[in-house]
Design an enzyme around this catalytic site. Sequence first.
Site, PDB file in Angstrom:
ATOM      1  N   CYS A   1       0.826  -1.204   0.000  1.00 32.73           N
ATOM      2  CA  CYS A   1       0.000   0.000   0.000  1.00 32.73           C
ATOM      3  C   CYS A   1       0.870   1.268   0.000  1.00 32.73           C
ATOM      4  O   CYS A   1       1.509   1.571  -0.998  1.00 32.73           O
ATOM      5  CB  CYS A   1      -0.974  -0.044   1.173  1.00 32.73           C
TER       6      CYS A   1
ATOM      7  N   GLU B   1      -2.596  -8.982   3.957  1.00 28.67           N
ATOM      8  CA  GLU B   1      -2.855  -9.420   5.328  1.00 28.67           C
ATOM      9  C   GLU B   1      -4.325  -9.320   5.700  1.00 28.67           C
ATOM     10  O   GLU B   1      -4.692  -9.531   6.855  1.00 28.67           O
ATOM     11  CB  GLU B   1      -2.019  -8.584   6.309  1.00 28.67           C
TER      12      GLU B   1
ATOM     13  N   HIS C   1      -3.724  -5.153   0.187  1.00 27.71           N
ATOM     14  CA  HIS C   1      -3.487  -5.646   1.546  1.00 27.71           C
ATOM     15  C   HIS C   1      -3.515  -7.171   1.600  1.00 27.71           C
ATOM     16  O   HIS C   1      -4.582  -7.771   1.776  1.00 27.71           O
ATOM     17  CB  HIS C   1      -4.539  -5.086   2.510  1.00 27.71           C
TER      18      HIS C   1
END
Length: 384
Positions: free
Chosen positions: A265, A361, A359
């Site tokens: 990001c 995660e 993202h």
Amino acid sequence: MSQAAIQPTLHQAQPALLVLEDGRAFAGTSYGATGETFGEAVFTTGMTGYQETLTDPSYHRQIVTQTAPHIGNTGVNDEDDESQKIWVAGYVVRDPARVPSNWRATRSLDDQLKGQGIVGISGIDTRALTRHLRERGAMRAGISTEILDPEVLLRKVLEQQPMAGSDLAADVTTAEAYVVPAVGEKRFTVVALDLGIKTMTPKRMAERGIEVHVLPATATLEEVLAVNPDGIFMSNGPGDPETTEHPTTLLKELLQRGKPYFGICFGNQVFGRALGLGTFKLKYGHRGINQPVLDRATGKVEITAQNHGFAVDAPLDTTVETPYGTAEVSHVSLNDNVVEGLKLTGKDGRPLAFSVQYHPEAAAGPHDSAYLFDRFVELMEGRS
């Protein structure tokens, strides 16, 4: 607290007003705390995961509109926060849940917003607001339960600083360094520069045997090298990447030393700037958990979670020679061809660094991109 102990949220019908910087106004009802707040109006398309959204530091100084109409159905729990607080500047929903219904819930979303002083508005046409932002672009906005005159509130909105040119990493970074130990046998040591890191990120690395040293955004080269890291990571975060002079300079020094790098990001945008590429502000950004991205190396399409209003300006059809090796675009958005990832091959012909704009995660999902943490391990193995 048991599910039975959560009382219905009796939402008082206190008038509230949302005004955009171009003068468009929406009248509704207060949701969460009362008062007034200002920020950049954006929208997110996820139908779930609102607790992750609210506690993502990347949303600092943004008024977030949920395009899904029913919000708060699963309440709030103590496990799904991505940081120590709610970061959004304001919250916009259409139909808030009166009663949360989930076995993990400990309180209602309305109570959580009130407890942290987050001013919101409900009962407005969020589809109309989203269409307006798609057509006109993300813009400054204000929500108030105190000023119900659109012209008066508009004047205050226009006094606010726009997101372009805002350096916000210092607002969200950790004050002190801390360590997330490896799970099981330790394999590598990584320095993670906190530009607005989410809790799940170091956990995903720790699960792969990585000891993660999370350092403030102001960490010096000497402080980073003192950890003797096998790799460097830079996190997501808010603000305009053109203002991130220190992280960019730091990354240049680390790449010059041949340190393997992984960024997500905001870390992707810092990587782009370190490679000599530009960045620009998107019209309305990418936010949600259903963004399709093409991995150009494998040809696979990943459904990704994203939250960014800026992007890297890089050529899609050629490589770029840098002081550290050859860079190229590795991932692209299938919606608008925006750069979604970069990779760098060192002068020795071996992979040196990579980044993605989304993202991997994602705590609420999707989990298509979790393999990128394994790719980071392989990168460090290849240069050890």
